[in-house]
Design a protein around this motif. Structure first.
Motif, PDB file in Angstrom:
ATOM      1  N   ARG A 132      -4.276   2.961 -12.526  1.00 32.88           N
ATOM      2  CA  ARG A 132      -4.877   3.824 -11.498  1.00 32.88           C
ATOM      3  C   ARG A 132      -5.322   3.017 -10.283  1.00 32.88           C
ATOM      4  NH1 ARG A 132      -6.538   8.791 -11.176  1.00 32.88           N
ATOM      5  NH2 ARG A 132      -6.038   9.228 -13.351  1.00 32.88           N
ATOM      6  N   VAL A 133      -5.082   3.565  -9.098  1.00 30.41           N
ATOM      7  CA  VAL A 133      -5.542   2.970  -7.846  1.00 30.41           C
ATOM      8  C   VAL A 133      -7.009   3.338  -7.632  1.00 30.41           C
ATOM      9  CG1 VAL A 133      -5.340   3.095  -5.331  1.00 30.41           C
ATOM     10  CG2 VAL A 133      -3.274   2.949  -6.745  1.00 30.41           C
ATOM     11  N   VAL A 134      -7.832   2.322  -7.371  1.00 26.14           N
ATOM     12  CA  VAL A 134      -9.247   2.547  -7.062  1.00 26.14           C
ATOM     13  C   VAL A 134      -9.581   1.722  -5.823  1.00 26.14           C
ATOM     14  CG1 VAL A 134     -11.629   2.233  -7.860  1.00 26.14           C
ATOM     15  CG2 VAL A 134      -9.872   2.993  -9.456  1.00 26.14           C
ATOM     16  N   PRO A 135     -10.246   2.308  -4.836  1.00 24.53           N
ATOM     17  CA  PRO A 135     -10.550   1.558  -3.613  1.00 24.53           C
ATOM     18  C   PRO A 135     -11.729   0.613  -3.805  1.00 24.53           C
ATOM     19  CG  PRO A 135     -11.528   3.732  -3.476  1.00 24.53           C
ATOM     20  CD  PRO A 135     -10.734   3.693  -4.766  1.00 24.53           C
ATOM     21  N   TYR A 136     -11.884  -0.300  -2.861  1.00 21.03           N
ATOM     22  CA  TYR A 136     -13.088  -1.113  -2.835  1.00 21.03           C
ATOM     23  C   TYR A 136     -14.281  -0.215  -2.502  1.00 21.03           C
ATOM     24  CZ  TYR A 136     -10.586  -5.592  -2.818  1.00 21.03           C
ATOM     25  OH  TYR A 136      -9.830  -6.679  -3.160  1.00 21.03           O
ATOM     26  N   ALA A 137     -15.471  -0.650  -2.913  1.00 20.71           N
ATOM     27  CA  ALA A 137     -16.699   0.027  -2.510  1.00 20.71           C
ATOM     28  C   ALA A 137     -17.454  -0.907  -1.567  1.00 20.71           C
ATOM     29  CB  ALA A 137     -17.555   0.372  -3.722  1.00 20.71           C
ATOM     30  N   THR A 138     -18.138  -0.332  -0.611  1.00 20.71           N
ATOM     31  CA  THR A 138     -18.836  -1.122   0.403  1.00 20.71           C
ATOM     32  C   THR A 138     -20.302  -1.345   0.018  1.00 20.71           C
ATOM     33  OG1 THR A 138     -19.415   0.877   1.649  1.00 20.71           O
ATOM     34  CG2 THR A 138     -17.342  -0.218   2.211  1.00 20.71           C
ATOM     35  N   ILE A 139     -20.918  -2.333   0.655  1.00 19.12           N
ATOM     36  CA  ILE A 139     -22.331  -2.632   0.458  1.00 19.12           C
ATOM     37  C   ILE A 139     -23.008  -2.522   1.819  1.00 19.12           C
ATOM     38  CG2 ILE A 139     -24.026  -4.341  -0.300  1.00 19.12           C
ATOM     39  CD1 ILE A 139     -21.846  -5.606  -2.020  1.00 19.12           C
ATOM     40  N   ALA A 140     -23.960  -1.623   1.927  1.00 18.76           N
ATOM     41  CA  ALA A 140     -24.649  -1.422   3.205  1.00 18.76           C
ATOM     42  C   ALA A 140     -25.607  -2.582   3.484  1.00 18.76           C
ATOM     43  CB  ALA A 140     -25.415  -0.100   3.183  1.00 18.76           C
ATOM     44  N   ALA A 413       3.835   3.878   4.720  1.00 21.13           N
ATOM     45  CA  ALA A 413       3.446   3.839   3.310  1.00 21.13           C
ATOM     46  C   ALA A 413       3.290   5.248   2.740  1.00 21.13           C
ATOM     47  CB  ALA A 413       2.147   3.056   3.149  1.00 21.13           C
ATOM     48  N   LEU A 414       2.675   6.151   3.511  1.00 21.99           N
ATOM     49  CA  LEU A 414       2.506   7.530   3.054  1.00 21.99           C
ATOM     50  C   LEU A 414       3.853   8.225   2.897  1.00 21.99           C
ATOM     51  CD1 LEU A 414      -0.597   8.576   5.175  1.00 21.99           C
ATOM     52  CD2 LEU A 414      -0.496   8.418   2.692  1.00 21.99           C
ATOM     53  N   THR A 415       4.765   7.953   3.821  1.00 21.33           N
ATOM     54  CA  THR A 415       6.099   8.549   3.735  1.00 21.33           C
ATOM     55  C   THR A 415       6.841   8.043   2.501  1.00 21.33           C
ATOM     56  OG1 THR A 415       6.251   8.767   6.145  1.00 21.33           O
ATOM     57  CG2 THR A 415       8.310   8.818   4.923  1.00 21.33           C
ATOM     58  N   LEU A 416       6.769   6.738   2.255  1.00 24.19           N
ATOM     59  CA  LEU A 416       7.446   6.172   1.082  1.00 24.19           C
ATOM     60  C   LEU A 416       6.852   6.727  -0.207  1.00 24.19           C
ATOM     61  CD1 LEU A 416       7.805   2.434   2.202  1.00 24.19           C
ATOM     62  CD2 LEU A 416       9.636   4.126   1.988  1.00 24.19           C
ATOM     63  N   GLY A 417       5.522   6.862  -0.245  1.00 25.04           N
ATOM     64  CA  GLY A 417       4.880   7.418  -1.425  1.00 25.04           C
ATOM     65  C   GLY A 417       5.277   8.864  -1.663  1.00 25.04           C
ATOM     66  N   PRO A 436      10.409   4.430 -13.045  1.00 28.17           N
ATOM     67  CA  PRO A 436       9.076   3.808 -12.939  1.00 28.17           C
ATOM     68  C   PRO A 436       8.547   3.894 -11.505  1.00 28.17           C
ATOM     69  CG  PRO A 436      10.517   2.440 -14.265  1.00 28.17           C
ATOM     70  CD  PRO A 436      11.390   3.525 -13.690  1.00 28.17           C
ATOM     71  N   LEU A 437       7.275   4.226 -11.378  1.00 25.85           N
ATOM     72  CA  LEU A 437       6.656   4.439 -10.067  1.00 25.85           C
ATOM     73  C   LEU A 437       5.648   3.340  -9.728  1.00 25.85           C
ATOM     74  CD1 LEU A 437       6.086   8.292 -10.459  1.00 25.85           C
ATOM     75  CD2 LEU A 437       7.870   7.181  -9.095  1.00 25.85           C
ATOM     76  N   ASP A 438       5.670   2.251 -10.493  1.00 28.30           N
ATOM     77  CA  ASP A 438       4.684   1.181 -10.302  1.00 28.30           C
ATOM     78  C   ASP A 438       4.698   0.627  -8.882  1.00 28.30           C
ATOM     79  OD1 ASP A 438       6.050   1.164 -13.041  1.00 28.30           O
ATOM     80  OD2 ASP A 438       4.140   0.220 -13.508  1.00 28.30           O
ATOM     81  N   GLN A 439       5.898   0.412  -8.323  1.00 33.67           N
ATOM     82  CA  GLN A 439       5.993  -0.192  -7.006  1.00 33.67           C
ATOM     83  C   GLN A 439       5.428   0.720  -5.932  1.00 33.67           C
ATOM     84  OE1 GLN A 439       6.902  -3.412  -6.298  1.00 33.67           O
ATOM     85  NE2 GLN A 439       6.036  -2.810  -4.328  1.00 33.67           N
ATOM     86  N   SER A 440       5.702   2.024  -6.050  1.00 31.79           N
ATOM     87  CA  SER A 440       5.175   2.981  -5.072  1.00 31.79           C
ATOM     88  C   SER A 440       3.653   3.041  -5.144  1.00 31.79           C
ATOM     89  CB  SER A 440       5.757   4.375  -5.336  1.00 31.79           C
ATOM     90  OG  SER A 440       7.162   4.367  -5.211  1.00 31.79           O
ATOM     91  N   ILE A 441       3.108   3.004  -6.359  1.00 27.81           N
ATOM     92  CA  ILE A 441       1.654   3.019  -6.527  1.00 27.81           C
ATOM     93  C   ILE A 441       1.052   1.733  -5.955  1.00 27.81           C
ATOM     94  CG2 ILE A 441      -0.209   3.008  -8.235  1.00 27.81           C
ATOM     95  CD1 ILE A 441       1.602   4.785 -10.003  1.00 27.81           C
ATOM     96  N   GLN A 445      -1.749   1.094  -3.059  1.00 27.19           N
ATOM     97  CA  GLN A 445      -2.929   0.265  -3.330  1.00 27.19           C
ATOM     98  C   GLN A 445      -3.134  -0.745  -2.199  1.00 27.19           C
ATOM     99  OE1 GLN A 445      -5.100  -0.302  -6.685  1.00 27.19           O
ATOM    100  NE2 GLN A 445      -6.172  -0.668  -4.771  1.00 27.19           N
ATOM    101  N   GLU A 446      -2.053  -1.368  -1.755  1.00 24.96           N
ATOM    102  CA  GLU A 446      -2.152  -2.346  -0.653  1.00 24.96           C
ATOM    103  C   GLU A 446      -2.633  -1.654   0.624  1.00 24.96           C
ATOM    104  OE1 GLU A 446       1.648  -4.147  -0.264  1.00 24.96           O
ATOM    105  OE2 GLU A 446       1.618  -5.063  -2.246  1.00 24.96           O
ATOM    106  N   LEU A 447      -2.135  -0.449   0.872  1.00 25.98           N
ATOM    107  CA  LEU A 447      -2.551   0.286   2.078  1.00 25.98           C
ATOM    108  C   LEU A 447      -4.039   0.593   2.013  1.00 25.98           C
ATOM    109  CD1 LEU A 447      -1.940   1.972   4.665  1.00 25.98           C
ATOM    110  CD2 LEU A 447      -1.434   3.897   3.128  1.00 25.98           C
ATOM    111  N   ILE A 448      -4.506   1.059   0.869  1.00 23.36           N
ATOM    112  CA  ILE A 448      -5.922   1.419   0.704  1.00 23.36           C
ATOM    113  C   ILE A 448      -6.804   0.171   0.822  1.00 23.36           C
ATOM    114  CG2 ILE A 448      -7.597   2.235  -0.991  1.00 23.36           C
ATOM    115  CD1 ILE A 448      -5.285   4.174  -1.935  1.00 23.36           C
ATOM    116  N   ASP A 449      -6.362  -0.934   0.221  1.00 23.62           N
ATOM    117  CA  ASP A 449      -7.149  -2.170   0.268  1.00 23.62           C
ATOM    118  C   ASP A 449      -7.269  -2.726   1.688  1.00 23.62           C
ATOM    119  OD1 ASP A 449      -7.513  -2.022  -2.429  1.00 23.62           O
ATOM    120  OD2 ASP A 449      -6.080  -3.620  -2.935  1.00 23.62           O
TER     121      ASP A 449
END
Length: 451
Positions: A132-140, A413-417, A436-441, A445-449
């Motif tokens: 699963r893709v999970v984004p980073y969380a920020t620290i205020a 990236a959104l278009t490819l996904g 397999p969809l690992d590469q698309s996921i 993940q790289e885009l979100i990061d």
């Protein structure tokens, strides 16, 4: 935790896909253990079926069983018990509940420890959040003085939370204090780590720690305070995954109150998780639709003069190893058509309106929930990643700030996904399992990061 509580955690999902190949393979492995033969073949056939269907936690579980094969006849009770629990979970056709099962995870943890030794660390998030893709969380940003004061209060309360497992009132008071600390540090960003931490502490106060990982998570937030004092602006990804996994584990409403809103639904979506709920086994719109369609088909065949075997209606559809009810399959394809129409609208990529990005995100989340309910695991993970990408894009547009997600790189990236998701659905419509969809996921993940 009693491992056999899995029978109460995972209810039957009448619209979920069955994996008869996996069920038979597990049965063969159990028979081999009982007769003293090698269970290798059965375990590997089950793993192949799980991998093809995209049931990633079940793949991890079978890999742990495989690692224990050399000691199968020494630890026969543990080994056969693990196979029995997995067989029951698979027979329930409920991938979302299987993924979040705390007791199935405890069995998985026991297998890993048996195979690798007591020193191995096995986190619940590894099992529940597999693939699963999970984004980073920020620290205020917080002043040094305020941060120091909160750290002192947190460390004092943490001792009560960790030691007060038997005394409920002690633990409760400590968690109230920890929850206050989190609220004092929380910023305005929806992905602020202390906002997420506060939800976890509130949940633990209401329900109490259920896994050793829950206490480890509280200690992890204490270490985060040290990172924050050192100038960190992002929380460690594993800490974020652990916190999201805790909220996700608690997001299944009791079976006797299915109409209850999902707790923390909005917060989970901020982290790319479409909760979804197993459909009701009694008179759900989908089962009623299937019954009506079957009745109409039988009447049509009678009108054409068909009798006997020619009158029988095939109510199953096959997607590789996954076998689904015809009505659920047709309903899924209808959901997919509507979702892909929204995701494939080229004007959304060029649009700078928040509402367009938000609508695309909701369409992808619907696709993710429908895929998970049917048992199409990796398709659901890709749809969740797309939904998260669009949700973060909507937020950037609403805040009128520059974002990689809203750039040409983001568009690509959104278009490819989206193209990968469409290709998977075309194969499913033809009864062929997706590639397999690992590469698309990973691309999403790289885009979100990078955002």
């Amino acid at each position: 935790m009693d491992a056999h509580s899995i029978r109460f955690e995972i209810g039957f999902n009448p619209l979920g896909g069955a994996l008869p190949d996996a069920e038979q393979a597990i049965a063969d492995a159990r028979a081999a253990v009982r007769t003293g033969a090698d269970p290798f073949s059965g375990v590997h056939r089950a793993a192949a079926a799980f991998r093809s269907a995209g049931w990633m936690p079940a793949v991890l579980f079978t890999e742990a069983i495989d690692a224990c094969s050399p000691i199968a006849h020494i630890q026969s009770r543990l080994y056969d018990g693990a196979l029995a629990d997995l067989a029951h979970a698979v027979a329930m056709r409920n991938l979302p509940a299987l993924t979040r099962s705390a007791s199935l995870f405890e069995r998985y943890r026991s297998l890993r420890v048996a195979a690798e030794g007591e020193g191995v660390h096995v986190g619940y998030e590894t099992f529940a959040m597999a693939g699963r893709v999970v984004p980073y969380a920020t620290i205020a940003a917080v002043s040094d003085k305020d941060l120091s004061a909160v750290r002192t209060r947190y460390e004092t309360a943490l001792l009560g939370a960790l030691r007060g497992g038997v005394e409920r009132l002690v633990r409760e008071a400590a968690l109230i204090e920890l929850e206050w600390c989190a609220s004092a540090l929380a910023g305005a960003d929806p992905l602020d780590i202390w906002r997420l931490a506060g939800a976890c502490m509130h949940l633990l106060r209401e329900h109490g720690p259920q896994l050793p990982d829950d206490r480890r998570l509280l200690a992890g937030f204490n270490m985060l305070l040290a990172d924050q004092a050192g100038g960190a602006t992002r929380a460690p990804r594993e800490l974020v995954r652990s916190a999201v996994a805790l909220l996700w584990r608690a997001s299944i409403p009791p079976s006797d109150t299915p109409e209850r809103p999902v707790e923390y639904d909005g917060l989970l979506r901020d982290y790319g998780v479409a909760v979804g709920r197993p459909p009701s086994p009694v008179d759900s719109p989908e089962t009623l639709w299937e019954q009506a369609a079957t009745r109409d088909e039988i009447q049509s065949r009678i009108a054409r003069g068909l009798t006997g075997e020619a009158l029988a209606v095939d109510r199953s559809r096959f997607i590789g190893p996954l076998v689904v009810a015809a009505g659920a399959y047709e309903d899924f394809l209808a959901t997919a058509d509507a979702s892909m129409a929204a995701l494939g609208d080229a004007s959304r990529l060029s649009s700078m309106r928040t509402s367009d990005a938000a609508q695309a995100s909701e369409a992808a989340f619907r696709m993710a929930a429908a895929s998970a309910a049917l048992g199409l695991g990796q398709v659901g993970l890709l749809a969740d990643a797309l939904a998260l990408s669009w949700r973060m894009r909507a937020r950037a547009l609403a805040e009128a700030r520059e974002s990689i997600l809203a750039s040409r790189i983001g568009d690509t990236a959104l278009t490819l996904g989206t193209d990968a998701l469409r290709g998977a659905l075309l194969r499913i419509a033809a009864g062929i399992p997706p590639l397999p969809l690992d590469q698309s996921i990973a691309t999403l993940q790289e885009l979100i990061d990078s955002n």
